[in-house]
Design a protein around this motif. Structure first.
Motif, PDB file in Angstrom:
ATOM      1  N   MET A   1       0.847  -1.194   0.000  1.00  0.00           N
ATOM      2  CA  MET A   1       0.000   0.000   0.000  1.00  0.00           C
ATOM      3  C   MET A   1       0.872   1.230   0.000  1.00  0.00           C
ATOM      4  SD  MET A   1      -2.479  -1.214   2.972  1.00  0.00           S
ATOM      5  CE  MET A   1      -1.366  -2.460   3.560  1.00  0.00           C
ATOM      6  N   ALA A   2       0.552   2.153  -0.820  1.00  0.00           N
ATOM      7  CA  ALA A   2       1.341   3.370  -0.844  1.00  0.00           C
ATOM      8  C   ALA A   2       0.422   4.543  -0.606  1.00  0.00           C
ATOM      9  CB  ALA A   2       2.047   3.515  -2.186  1.00  0.00           C
ATOM     10  N   TYR A   3       0.906   5.507   0.023  1.00  0.00           N
ATOM     11  CA  TYR A   3       0.051   6.642   0.344  1.00  0.00           C
ATOM     12  C   TYR A   3       0.685   7.912  -0.178  1.00  0.00           C
ATOM     13  CZ  TYR A   3      -2.038   3.320   3.475  1.00  0.00           C
ATOM     14  OH  TYR A   3      -2.667   2.237   3.986  1.00  0.00           O
ATOM     15  N   GLU A   4      -0.113   8.776  -0.705  1.00  0.00           N
ATOM     16  CA  GLU A   4       0.407  10.074  -1.133  1.00  0.00           C
ATOM     17  C   GLU A   4       0.379  11.037   0.032  1.00  0.00           C
ATOM     18  OE1 GLU A   4      -2.392  11.019  -4.050  1.00  0.00           O
ATOM     19  OE2 GLU A   4      -1.674   9.571  -5.484  1.00  0.00           O
TER      20      GLU A   4
ATOM     21  N   VAL B   1      -1.035  14.132   1.253  1.00  0.00           N
ATOM     22  CA  VAL B   1      -2.150  14.998   0.901  1.00  0.00           C
ATOM     23  C   VAL B   1      -2.249  16.090   1.930  1.00  0.00           C
ATOM     24  CG1 VAL B   1      -4.633  15.141   0.588  1.00  0.00           C
ATOM     25  CG2 VAL B   1      -3.407  13.114  -0.183  1.00  0.00           C
ATOM     26  N   ASN B   2      -2.179  17.310   1.457  1.00  0.00           N
ATOM     27  CA  ASN B   2      -2.252  18.450   2.391  1.00  0.00           C
ATOM     28  C   ASN B   2      -1.265  18.283   3.538  1.00  0.00           C
ATOM     29  OD1 ASN B   2      -4.276  19.529   0.853  1.00  0.00           O
ATOM     30  ND2 ASN B   2      -5.898  18.594   2.056  1.00  0.00           N
TER      31      ASN B   2
ATOM     32  N   LEU C   1      -0.495  10.012   5.232  1.00  0.00           N
ATOM     33  CA  LEU C   1      -1.465   9.079   5.792  1.00  0.00           C
ATOM     34  C   LEU C   1      -0.806   7.805   6.275  1.00  0.00           C
ATOM     35  CD1 LEU C   1      -4.209   9.662   3.129  1.00  0.00           C
ATOM     36  CD2 LEU C   1      -4.160  10.518   5.460  1.00  0.00           C
TER      37      LEU C   1
ATOM     38  N   GLU D   1      -1.396   5.094   9.799  1.00  0.00           N
ATOM     39  CA  GLU D   1      -1.933   3.761   9.536  1.00  0.00           C
ATOM     40  C   GLU D   1      -1.595   2.823  10.690  1.00  0.00           C
ATOM     41  OE1 GLU D   1      -0.878  -0.042   6.719  1.00  0.00           O
ATOM     42  OE2 GLU D   1       0.427   1.689   6.879  1.00  0.00           O
ATOM     43  N   LEU D   2      -2.597   2.038  11.077  1.00  0.00           N
ATOM     44  CA  LEU D   2      -2.320   1.007  12.066  1.00  0.00           C
ATOM     45  C   LEU D   2      -1.946  -0.265  11.345  1.00  0.00           C
ATOM     46  CD1 LEU D   2      -5.375   1.352  14.470  1.00  0.00           C
ATOM     47  CD2 LEU D   2      -3.078   2.198  14.849  1.00  0.00           C
ATOM     48  N   CYS D   3      -0.925  -0.914  11.774  1.00  0.00           N
ATOM     49  CA  CYS D   3      -0.635  -2.194  11.163  1.00  0.00           C
ATOM     50  C   CYS D   3       0.160  -3.039  12.136  1.00  0.00           C
ATOM     51  CB  CYS D   3       0.127  -2.029   9.851  1.00  0.00           C
ATOM     52  SG  CYS D   3       1.775  -1.373  10.063  1.00  0.00           S
ATOM     53  N   LEU D   4       0.189  -4.314  11.801  1.00  0.00           N
ATOM     54  CA  LEU D   4       0.971  -5.217  12.625  1.00  0.00           C
ATOM     55  C   LEU D   4       2.419  -5.143  12.220  1.00  0.00           C
ATOM     56  CD1 LEU D   4      -1.302  -8.315  12.285  1.00  0.00           C
ATOM     57  CD2 LEU D   4      -1.099  -6.859  14.294  1.00  0.00           C
TER      58      LEU D   4
ATOM     59  N   ILE E   1       5.626  -5.987   2.851  1.00  0.00           N
ATOM     60  CA  ILE E   1       4.334  -6.626   2.655  1.00  0.00           C
ATOM     61  C   ILE E   1       3.822  -6.343   1.253  1.00  0.00           C
ATOM     62  CG2 ILE E   1       1.889  -6.593   3.314  1.00  0.00           C
ATOM     63  CD1 ILE E   1       2.784  -6.018   6.148  1.00  0.00           C
TER      64      ILE E   1
ATOM     65  N   GLN F   1       2.899  -8.946  -1.545  1.00  0.00           N
ATOM     66  CA  GLN F   1       1.554  -9.030  -2.120  1.00  0.00           C
ATOM     67  C   GLN F   1       1.617  -9.079  -3.627  1.00  0.00           C
ATOM     68  OE1 GLN F   1       0.156  -5.978   1.145  1.00  0.00           O
ATOM     69  NE2 GLN F   1      -0.575  -5.504  -0.875  1.00  0.00           N
TER      70      GLN F   1
ATOM     71  N   THR G   1       3.980   3.809  -6.581  1.00  0.00           N
ATOM     72  CA  THR G   1       2.540   3.972  -6.714  1.00  0.00           C
ATOM     73  C   THR G   1       2.082   3.884  -8.159  1.00  0.00           C
ATOM     74  OG1 THR G   1       2.990   6.325  -6.698  1.00  0.00           O
ATOM     75  CG2 THR G   1       2.086   5.364  -4.690  1.00  0.00           C
TER      76      THR G   1
ATOM     77  N   ARG H   1      -5.430   5.198  -7.928  1.00  0.00           N
ATOM     78  CA  ARG H   1      -5.607   4.894  -6.504  1.00  0.00           C
ATOM     79  C   ARG H   1      -5.339   6.128  -5.667  1.00  0.00           C
ATOM     80  NH1 ARG H   1      -1.122   1.025  -6.032  1.00  0.00           N
ATOM     81  NH2 ARG H   1      -0.566   1.873  -8.041  1.00  0.00           N
ATOM     82  N   HIS H   2      -6.131   6.297  -4.603  1.00  0.00           N
ATOM     83  CA  HIS H   2      -5.966   7.399  -3.657  1.00  0.00           C
ATOM     84  C   HIS H   2      -6.070   8.775  -4.304  1.00  0.00           C
ATOM     85  CE1 HIS H   2      -4.457   4.155  -1.214  1.00  0.00           C
ATOM     86  NE2 HIS H   2      -3.431   3.976  -2.012  1.00  0.00           N
TER      87      HIS H   2
ATOM     88  N   ASP I   1      -8.104   5.020   6.623  1.00  0.00           N
ATOM     89  CA  ASP I   1      -6.847   5.274   7.324  1.00  0.00           C
ATOM     90  C   ASP I   1      -6.555   4.247   8.386  1.00  0.00           C
ATOM     91  OD1 ASP I   1      -7.822   8.736   7.517  1.00  0.00           O
ATOM     92  OD2 ASP I   1      -6.711   7.666   5.952  1.00  0.00           O
TER      93      ASP I   1
ATOM     94  N   PRO J   1      -6.032  -0.400   5.003  1.00  0.00           N
ATOM     95  CA  PRO J   1      -5.293  -0.628   6.247  1.00  0.00           C
ATOM     96  C   PRO J   1      -6.162  -1.083   7.414  1.00  0.00           C
ATOM     97  CG  PRO J   1      -5.695   1.701   5.954  1.00  0.00           C
ATOM     98  CD  PRO J   1      -6.240   1.031   4.717  1.00  0.00           C
TER      99      PRO J   1
ATOM    100  N   SER K   1      -4.448  -5.807   6.749  1.00  0.00           N
ATOM    101  CA  SER K   1      -3.431  -6.013   7.795  1.00  0.00           C
ATOM    102  C   SER K   1      -3.885  -7.056   8.797  1.00  0.00           C
ATOM    103  CB  SER K   1      -3.164  -4.691   8.513  1.00  0.00           C
ATOM    104  OG  SER K   1      -2.868  -3.685   7.581  1.00  0.00           O
TER     105      SER K   1
ATOM    106  N   GLU L   1      -2.790 -12.990   3.444  1.00  0.00           N
ATOM    107  CA  GLU L   1      -2.881 -12.268   2.183  1.00  0.00           C
ATOM    108  C   GLU L   1      -4.338 -12.062   1.784  1.00  0.00           C
ATOM    109  OE1 GLU L   1      -0.254 -13.753  -0.852  1.00  0.00           O
ATOM    110  OE2 GLU L   1      -1.823 -13.314  -2.326  1.00  0.00           O
TER     111      GLU L   1
END
Lengths: 174, 620
Positions: free
Chosen positions: A1-4, A6-7, A11, A15-18, A27, A31, A57, B456-457, B515, B539, B564, B598
């Motif tokens: 996952m990639a995030y830009e 923004v303002n 983001l 992000e919450l992740c393990l 990851i 994927q 991205t 995306r996004h 988010d 996420p 996740s 996955e």
């Protein structure tokens, strides 16, 4: 996952992740790799090869956009009929497979085994004896090459290669 | 709603919104032990019942057989044991939304007199290569069980199932009165299987192959229809990528006086179409095949295609145009004014070629097209098609960064012109909240809103803000909304709106959005009617997944890929919810010790985990 960003809000930071920090890139790679391996169907071409410096991205992702593969197969078609004076059979070509006039003319030359030559703005296709013309959406017959390629390919309804001596004087100033 | 909409349906729209599908009814009734388990013993005790009971059941039987809606039938079956029994005897059409929710044996044990089965298999994301092939959804166990239990079966309607030629052969052999075969998004069979069906099913009225993968076994299946007059009413084979015997097809159409719907594949040329139309002016639904020529001799006179269309006064549904030669498009002018359904989604038509056509289509209710018609084409639709109910715009160039010929301008125009719109699927490269909000305000009848911003996004391209407000307005203002697919840059706020206002939403599709876990929690806690949830690349983790445990028995399925989730959490859920099948799908060389999940696909089941799972599926 990639995030830009923004303002100014990255983001990804929220992000919450393990897992440990820095693991998300791993990851994502996993994927994409594992998705690719399990994919027996048509792949996207990566058309962004020319932009080496773009961030990840921009890479094509499996299954995105969500369009079924049966829809993608038939995308290309925009067929027009091609006739040549004196040739017994009509042919059809898909204009979308060509990007410019030289490509199209070369294909026509191969198809009908003739030489058409190069386009010259004032004098048309001098010397070859064959004049490629087309009927546009308004029903007018024009000389191939008079208008920009994009305009031509979206308005061309059919093509006709005239023999030079029979071709009426196509006034390219029309 | 036109009757052809379900034929064109590419996705999982249920025509009936049913809060109680078959499995949940059975689950509910299995919690009071008498009902589902005792159907066999209760039929034995029938003889020893007193006379008034017997009369009551006969009366009930006569009354309940008029009940068609499965919603109503599910409710009736819960009244008491007696009603459950009689309902089971009188249900002739069974709908199973997930083939793994129950075993074929359970179906045949409960319902004794089934004539029609609708069965759905793989989850929708399988269409986009998000699931390895050979995952399952095999038709074989169903057809072999039904072959013994339902000799009078007439109709089978499958979606995303794996069907083999042997399955089709067994079907053709087992059901002498078989009338309707509909295969949507299926695979595993070829023209040889179809040939067996056309040859043996003498009462065949409907053979609809829609968006299915059919292998070319080089069998002339059209010639396998019997020689005498057929019962055929609908024949759709536009997805079959194999040449056909045109002479045989012409003969078939000539001896099929009841044929109303005919969808040709791209191997039928314009000249051949012309001949067919002259012989079948009674058609109401036509798929035109290629709508072009290959090589042709110069000297032949061009047939008058418009005359053929003029003769087809009954055509209201038009599709095909698989290899369109745009110069012939005007031939369809004579039927435009009658059309209620038009599918141009395989035709790359420019706005200039499109506008003269659409300006005649005043009665249009269903319209599918490629975005090559541009915003300009959509404006023409908005100006003319005041009766429009369903719009689908597909991308000609389905890549993230390609030129986008349609945008918020087209969407805005449609919202202003087509106030009766109920369903929209719209692929685009750029969008604004303002246009989406406008649609939410202008089109109160919307039940399906699926917007795919392909990058995306991607935020609102005018304001730079997330698309939260737009989608928020949709769930808030469209009070009848049952299906939603979101895209673009979305924060948790969008999901907060969904949870607060999306009270009727049954199907939700999420990709590259949100988010944090809170987003998913809002939806799981706030949307009581949610049945089908498909999420990718977002996420959401274990906390979110756990927050929905009170819901999963009331849902058809949950799909989460590239999120996740941890295996540990999924195992916990599987342990606590024994009627939930929790599948973790990975690729072949997955490391079993890896904790990362996955793909999670979980669904309720009355009969436990399936026994046909391939090795890349782990059932926890």
């Amino acid at each position: 996952m990639a995030y830009e960003k923004v303002n100014e809000l990255n983001l990804k930071d929220t992000e919450l992740c393990l897992g440990l920090p820095g693991r998300t890139e791993e990851i994502k790679e996993e994927q994409e790799v594992s998705c690719v391996k399990s994919n027996n169907k048509r792949q996207f071409e990566d058309t962004r090869e020319e932009e080496e410096s773009t961030p990840p991205t921009k890479t094509q992702i499996v299954g995105w956009p969500p369009v079924r593969s049966s829809r993608k197969n038939n995308n290309s078609v925009s067929y027009v009929k091609v006739s040549m004076d004196g040739a017994p059979y009509l042919r059809k070509i898909d204009l979308k497979t060509y990007k410019n006039y030289p490509e199209l003319l070369k294909a026509l030359e191969n198809m009908f085994k003739v030489t058409i030559g190069e386009y010259c703005e004032r004098e048309g296709y001098k010397g070859s004896g064959f004049v490629p013309t087309y009927e546009d959406k308004d029903g007018d017959w024009m000389l191939v090459g008079d208008v920009p390629w994009d305009m031509f390919s979206s308005s061309c309804k059919r093509l006709r290669i005239m023999k030079g001596s029979d071709a009426p004087a196509l006034d390219s100033s029309l | 709603m036109t009757q052809d909409r379900s034929e064109m349906s590419e996705d999982d729209d249920d025509q009936q919104s049913s809060p109680l599908d078959l499995p949940s009814t059975a689950i509910a009734s299995s919690s009071t032990p008498n009902k589902s388990r005792n159907c066999i013993s209760s039929s034995v005790t029938l003889k020893s019942q007193t006379f008034p009971d017997h009369v009551l059941e006969n009366v009930l039987e006569n009354v309940l057989q008029f009940l068609d809606s499965r919603c109503d039938r599910n409710a009736a079956s819960l009244v008491c044991k007696s009603w459950w029994r009689v309902e089971a005897l009188t249900r002739s059409e069974v709908f199973i939304g997930n083939c793994y929710a129950l075993s074929p044996a359970r179906l045949t044990q409960r319902f004794k007199r089934v004539r029609s089965l609708v069965l759905k298999g793989k989850p929708r994301f399988a269409d986009f290569n998000l699931m390895p092939p050979d995952w399952g959804a095999n038709f074989a166990p169903w057809v072999s069980t039904m072959a013994k239990a339902y000799p009078w079966l007439e109709k089978v309607d499958l979606k995303r199932m794996f069907v083999t030629d042997d399955d089709l052969a067994l079907l053709a052999d087992s059901f002498p009165g078989f009338k309707e075969l509909i295969l949507v998004c299926c695979e595993g069979f070829g023209t040889s299987g179809i040939a067996i069906v056309t040859n043996k099913c003498r009462k065949l009225k409907v053979l609809d192959l829609i968006e299915s993968e059919v292998t070319d076994d080089e069998v002339d299946w059209i010639s396998c229809f019997p020689e005498d007059v057929t019962c055929l009413e609908s024949l759709a084979f536009d997805c079959v990528e194999a040449p056909i015997n045109f002479k045989a097809l012409e003969g078939l159409v000539a001896r099929s006086p009841f044929l109303k719907k005919l969808r040709l594949n791209r191997f039928v040329s314009l000249v051949e179409l012309h001949r067919l139309l002259l012989g079948a002016p009674q058609l109401t639904s036509l798929g035109t095949g290629s709508f072009s020529h290959d090589e042709e001799p110069r000297s032949e006179q061009e047939p008058d295609y418009a005359a053929a269309f003029r003769a087809c006064k009954s055509v209201v549904c038009l599709s095909g145009f698989r290899e369109l030669m745009p110069e012939y498009l005007p031939a369809i002018f004579p039927v435009c004014a009658n059309l209620t359904s038009l599918n141009f989604s395989y035709a790359n038509i420019s706005p200039d070629m499109f506008k003269p056509i659409i300006l005649n289509c005043h009665k249009l209710q269903v319209f599918w097209a490629l975005d090559s018609i541009c915003d300009e084409g959509l404006q023409a639709v908005a100006a003319t098609c005041k009766e429009l109910r369903e719009l689908r715009i597909f991308p000609f160039d389905p890549r993230e960064d390609s030129e986008g010929p349609v945008s918020e301008l087209g969407l805005q125009a449609i919202s202003e012109g087509c106030r009766k719109l109920e369903s929209i699927l719209y692929f685009c490269q750029r969008m604004t909240n303002a246009a989406v909000i406008a649609m939410s305000e202008n089109c109160p009848e919307l039940t399906v809103f699926r917007l795919c911003i392909m990058g995306r996004h991607r935020p609102d391209h005018v304001t730079g803000k997330p698309m939260d407000e737009g989608f928020g307005a949709i769930v808030k203002n469209c009070k009848k909304l049952t299906r939603l697919a979101v895209s673009g840059l979305l924060t948790d706020q969008a999901f907060r709106y969904m949870g607060e206002y999306g009270k009727l939403v049954r199907t939700l599709s999420v990709a590259f959005a949100g988010d944090s876990d809170m987003a998913l929690r809002h939806v799981l806690e706030g949307c009581p009617r949610l049945q089908k949830l498909e999420i990718r690349d977002s996420p959401f983790g274990d906390v979110a997944l756990r927050s929905g445990m009170h819901r999963y028995y009331n849902m058809r399925f949950v799909w989460m890929s590239a999120c996740s989730l941890s295996k540990g959490c999924c195992k916990d859920i599987a342990r606590v919810m024994p009627n939930l099948v929790v599948e973790v799908i990975g690729s072949d060389d997955d490391d079993d010790n890896r904790d990362y999940v996955e793909t999670l696909y979980m669904y309720r089941s009355l009969d436990g985990p399936r026994n046909d799972a391939p090795k890349f599926v782990t059932i926890l």
